[in-house]
Design a protein around this motif. Structure first.
Motif, PDB file in Angstrom:
ATOM      1  N   THR A 195      28.672  11.315  -2.779  1.00 14.55           N
ATOM      2  CA  THR A 195      28.958  12.591  -3.180  1.00 14.55           C
ATOM      3  C   THR A 195      29.394  12.504  -4.686  1.00 14.55           C
ATOM      4  O   THR A 195      30.275  11.535  -5.076  1.00 14.55           O
ATOM      5  N   SER A 196      28.696  13.420  -5.433  1.00  9.46           N
ATOM      6  CA  SER A 196      29.022  13.337  -6.847  1.00  9.46           C
ATOM      7  C   SER A 196      28.192  14.332  -7.576  1.00  9.46           C
ATOM      8  O   SER A 196      27.588  15.321  -6.771  1.00  9.46           O
ATOM      9  N   VAL A 197      28.325  14.618  -8.864  1.00 11.37           N
ATOM     10  CA  VAL A 197      27.134  15.486  -9.551  1.00 11.37           C
ATOM     11  C   VAL A 197      26.331  14.581 -10.330  1.00 11.37           C
ATOM     12  O   VAL A 197      26.761  13.554 -10.853  1.00 11.37           O
ATOM     13  N   TYR A 198      24.986  15.154  -9.906  1.00 11.49           N
ATOM     14  CA  TYR A 198      23.873  14.253 -10.489  1.00 11.49           C
ATOM     15  C   TYR A 198      23.312  14.996 -11.659  1.00 11.49           C
ATOM     16  O   TYR A 198      23.066  16.213 -11.546  1.00 11.49           O
ATOM     17  N   PHE A 199      23.097  14.528 -12.707  1.00 10.86           N
ATOM     18  CA  PHE A 199      22.318  14.991 -14.196  1.00 10.86           C
ATOM     19  C   PHE A 199      21.280  14.052 -14.401  1.00 10.86           C
ATOM     20  O   PHE A 199      20.889  13.034 -14.366  1.00 10.86           O
ATOM     21  N   CYS A 200      20.212  14.865 -14.725  1.00  9.84           N
ATOM     22  CA  CYS A 200      19.092  14.502 -15.035  1.00  9.84           C
ATOM     23  C   CYS A 200      18.807  14.748 -16.451  1.00  9.84           C
ATOM     24  O   CYS A 200      19.380  15.717 -17.089  1.00  9.84           O
ATOM     25  N   ALA A 201      18.023  13.853 -17.187  1.00 10.88           N
ATOM     26  CA  ALA A 201      18.027  13.975 -18.879  1.00 10.88           C
ATOM     27  C   ALA A 201      16.698  13.485 -19.250  1.00 10.88           C
ATOM     28  O   ALA A 201      16.097  12.700 -18.639  1.00 10.88           O
ATOM     29  N   SER A 202      16.316  13.914 -20.348  1.00 14.07           N
ATOM     30  CA  SER A 202      15.290  13.412 -20.990  1.00 14.07           C
ATOM     31  C   SER A 202      15.135  13.470 -22.503  1.00 14.07           C
ATOM     32  O   SER A 202      15.923  13.702 -23.153  1.00 14.07           O
ATOM     33  N   SER A 203      14.242  12.670 -23.025  1.00 13.50           N
ATOM     34  CA  SER A 203      14.378  12.186 -24.358  1.00 13.50           C
ATOM     35  C   SER A 203      12.892  11.845 -24.821  1.00 13.50           C
ATOM     36  O   SER A 203      11.978  11.345 -24.100  1.00 13.50           O
ATOM     37  N   PRO A 226      11.569  12.994  -9.701  1.00 16.43           N
ATOM     38  CA  PRO A 226      12.641  13.340  -8.462  1.00 16.43           C
ATOM     39  C   PRO A 226      13.471  11.964  -8.120  1.00 16.43           C
ATOM     40  O   PRO A 226      12.937  10.915  -8.123  1.00 16.43           O
ATOM     41  N   LEU A 227      14.502  12.386  -7.517  1.00 15.29           N
ATOM     42  CA  LEU A 227      15.503  11.299  -7.183  1.00 15.29           C
ATOM     43  C   LEU A 227      15.769  11.489  -5.682  1.00 15.29           C
ATOM     44  O   LEU A 227      15.986  12.531  -5.162  1.00 15.29           O
ATOM     45  N   SER A 248      18.522  12.842   4.572  1.00 12.00           N
ATOM     46  CA  SER A 248      17.920  12.335   3.323  1.00 12.00           C
ATOM     47  C   SER A 248      17.485  13.733   2.425  1.00 12.00           C
ATOM     48  O   SER A 248      17.460  14.905   3.178  1.00 12.00           O
ATOM     49  N   MET A 249      17.532  13.439   1.309  1.00 11.96           N
ATOM     50  CA  MET A 249      16.936  14.823   0.594  1.00 11.96           C
ATOM     51  C   MET A 249      16.693  14.209  -0.766  1.00 11.96           C
ATOM     52  O   MET A 249      16.616  12.891  -1.129  1.00 11.96           O
ATOM     53  N   THR A 250      15.634  15.128  -1.593  1.00 17.80           N
ATOM     54  CA  THR A 250      15.215  14.913  -2.898  1.00 17.80           C
ATOM     55  C   THR A 250      15.639  15.690  -3.952  1.00 17.80           C
ATOM     56  O   THR A 250      15.781  17.072  -3.530  1.00 17.80           O
ATOM     57  N   LEU A 251      16.310  15.089  -5.060  1.00 15.08           N
ATOM     58  CA  LEU A 251      16.907  15.875  -5.924  1.00 15.08           C
ATOM     59  C   LEU A 251      15.641  16.109  -7.119  1.00 15.08           C
ATOM     60  O   LEU A 251      15.084  14.922  -7.568  1.00 15.08           O
ATOM     61  N   GLN A 252      15.458  17.423  -7.459  1.00  9.35           N
ATOM     62  CA  GLN A 252      14.215  17.710  -8.340  1.00  9.35           C
ATOM     63  C   GLN A 252      14.547  17.614  -9.813  1.00  9.35           C
ATOM     64  O   GLN A 252      15.725  18.247 -10.166  1.00  9.35           O
ATOM     65  N   GLN A 297      16.877  21.388 -13.263  1.00 13.23           N
ATOM     66  CA  GLN A 297      17.324  20.559 -11.785  1.00 13.23           C
ATOM     67  C   GLN A 297      17.349  21.621 -10.586  1.00 13.23           C
ATOM     68  O   GLN A 297      18.046  22.608 -10.822  1.00 13.23           O
ATOM     69  N   THR A 298      16.804  21.154  -9.568  1.00 16.87           N
ATOM     70  CA  THR A 298      17.092  21.988  -8.284  1.00 16.87           C
ATOM     71  C   THR A 298      17.445  20.862  -7.003  1.00 16.87           C
ATOM     72  O   THR A 298      16.856  19.874  -7.168  1.00 16.87           O
ATOM     73  N   PRO A 299      18.385  21.278  -6.365  1.00 13.24           N
ATOM     74  CA  PRO A 299      19.017  22.475  -6.217  1.00 13.24           C
ATOM     75  C   PRO A 299      20.282  22.380  -6.957  1.00 13.24           C
ATOM     76  O   PRO A 299      20.536  21.286  -7.412  1.00 13.24           O
TER      77      PRO A 299
END
Lengths: 114, 110
Positions: A86-94, A75-76, A18-22, A6-8
């Protein structure tokens, strides 16, 4: 083997920006997820995808958008940032179900909207 | 839909005391369940899975189909066990939608 990247890791946004979380995974997982985690709370599902070209809303999708043009990337997008994001964002996969392998999580993106 | 419930938001014990973090599920069939752990400011990581019947870091979890539970247990808690714990099912084969419970924060006091 990088797993889920994940970045950043940290970002401060002003209201309305606006922004994109990768999020990228190199395990050829077909399922991918975005969660947010607020202080003292559990994980809330924002969006998820069961494969390239397929996305669906989770529990708290408002204010966010996603795309899944490849198996690797999910991407989000935040279009008009608000303090409530305002939060912590987590990406996951399976993998698909039935493998018993569980999910792999990224290290998170800590976002502050001021 | 596959759902799990973790009734305790916070569990506080002293070092050396037994620990049981509760998880109940509300769907039928043969659920595949996992426990995840998140140490302070780190990513979630898989702790153990029902299918492998393993013991990790002294933790075990037994699937009780009669009580629809998958409680996480450890006979003697250590301070390094302090973390947030999540119970979760495997994604549904039809939708892949994964909803976590609210999680339980375990605080082990010296």
């Amino acid at each position: 083997n990088a797993g889920v990247t994940q970045t950043p890791k940290f970002r401060i946004l002003k209201i309305g920006q606006s922004m994109t979380l990768q999020c990228t995974q190199d395990m050829n997982h077909n399922y991918m997820y975005w969660y947010r985690q607020d202080p003292g709370m559990g994980l809330k599902l924002i969006y998820y995808s069961v494969g390239a070209g397929i996305t669906d809303k989770g529990e708290v999708p408002n204010g966010y958008n996603v795309s899944r043009s490849t198996t690797e990337d999910f991407p989000l997008r935040l279009e008009l940032a608000a303090p409530s994001q305002t939060s912590v964002y987590f990406c996951a996969s399976s993998y698909h179900s039935g493998t018993g392998n569980g999910y792999t999580f990224g290290s998170g993106t800590r976002l502050t909207v001021v | 839909a596959q759902r799990v419930t973790q009734p305790e938001k916070l569990l506080s014990v002293f070092k050396g005391a037994p620990v049981e973090l509760k998880c109940n599920y509300s769907y039928s069939g043969s659920p595949e369940l996992f426990w995840y752990v998140q140490y302070s400011r780190q990513r979630l990581q898989l702790l153990l899975r029902h299918i492998s019947r393993e013991s990790i870091k002294g933790f075990t979890a037994d699937l009780n189909k009669g009580e629809t539970s998958f409680h996480l247990k450890k006979p003697f808690a250590q301070e390094e066990d302090s973390a947030m714990y999540y119970c979760a099912p495997e994604p549904s084969g039809n939708t892949g939608k994964l909803i976590f419970g609210q999680g339980t924060t375990l605080q082990v006091k010296p």
